[in-house]
Enzyme design. Sequence first.
Site, mmCIF file in Angstrom:
data_model
loop_
_atom_site.group_PDB
_atom_site.id
_atom_site.type_symbol
_atom_site.label_atom_id
_atom_site.label_comp_id
_atom_site.label_asym_id
_atom_site.label_seq_id
_atom_site.Cartn_x
_atom_site.Cartn_y
_atom_site.Cartn_z
ATOM 1 N N CYS A 120 -20.384 -20.870 21.073
ATOM 2 C CA CYS A 120 -21.665 -20.700 20.392
ATOM 3 C C CYS A 120 -22.461 -21.992 20.552
ATOM 4 C CB CYS A 120 -21.446 -20.375 18.911
ATOM 5 S SG CYS A 120 -22.928 -19.707 18.092
ATOM 6 N N LYS A 195 -20.267 -9.445 13.498
ATOM 7 C CA LYS A 195 -20.458 -10.646 12.691
ATOM 8 C C LYS A 195 -21.701 -10.453 11.829
ATOM 9 C CE LYS A 195 -21.062 -15.669 13.044
ATOM 10 N NZ LYS A 195 -21.173 -16.806 13.981
ATOM 11 N N LYS A 248 -16.164 -10.259 11.047
ATOM 12 C CA LYS A 248 -16.383 -11.477 10.261
ATOM 13 C C LYS A 248 -17.564 -11.262 9.332
ATOM 14 C CE LYS A 248 -17.492 -16.401 10.779
ATOM 15 N NZ LYS A 248 -17.916 -17.468 11.712
#
Length: 324
Positions: A120, A195, A248
């Site tokens: 990321c 996510k 997540k």
Amino acid sequence: MIFPEYRARRLRQNENFRALIRETSIAPAHLVYPLFVMPGKGVREEVSSMPGVFRISVDQLAKEAKECMGLGVNSVILFGLPDKKDSKGSGAHAKDGIIQRAIKELKNTAPALTVCTDVCLCEYTSHGHCGILLDEVVDNDSTLEVLARIALSHAQAGADMVAPSDMMDGRVAEIRGILDENNFHMLPIMSYAVKYASAFYGPFRDAAECAPQHGDRKAYQMDPANVREALREATLDVEEGADILMVKPAMAYLDVISRLRDEFDLPIAAYQVSGEYAMIKAAAANGWIDGEKVMHESLLSIRRAGADIIITYFAKEMAKLLNK
């Protein structure tokens, strides 16, 4: 089955019976321990909002690896705090970047440890967003090339698995393509497939110093209200070549973990995030709960929902409990 012919308590009356019919179990090998790596030497800084979690320098990694493997926690995931940040997050794919150095240190000192890396830009950009900005908005397509370069740099440094967490569309295919082109056909991708734009990430942003400097991440992370969208996201990542699908956060999204488990035959991972960890630690410190028992129950719930793999800051503590 009608009482009194059937009595459910018959098989609960002692621990041997309970163990015989227990449907869900946790082993240290199911757990992945997150590590925050920062510049310097001899550094071990506790994260104020995450008691028991530390930012450490590269030279401290061998000790962490030895402890993890001694407990049976054979996998870690790395997050880096770079020497400096810029608008394009160029430190993320630098040959001598903090994560690249960390991977080499771990593979040199603990070659049997599985080293996974977060892919990321948020920790490396001066603006704190997960991609390249165009007119103050994260530009999906120009970010893909950079993410692929990051993943390749991690592979070249010796990573065992990469885990893109950015939530850009198409990033799994882009990463799979560059890895295959460079003969990393056997390197798996654990995709942060689902996510959410969650309020549970606060302590992590303290630890990794990656809070957005303006706006938020709702334009690329998922709306907490949605589950059908989660299935679409996961389907796209499967089609693009993901090897493991991650949800997540974990505890507030057990239903999502369960839905993915029912829909897909790939391994499912779940990330018990910093806010979940911090809440349990804070309540335990105040004497409001039994921290050890709640830790165990929370991880059991994630496994019961269908997660094969759990990324958790409790990994070492849980392993110690399991090894008693």
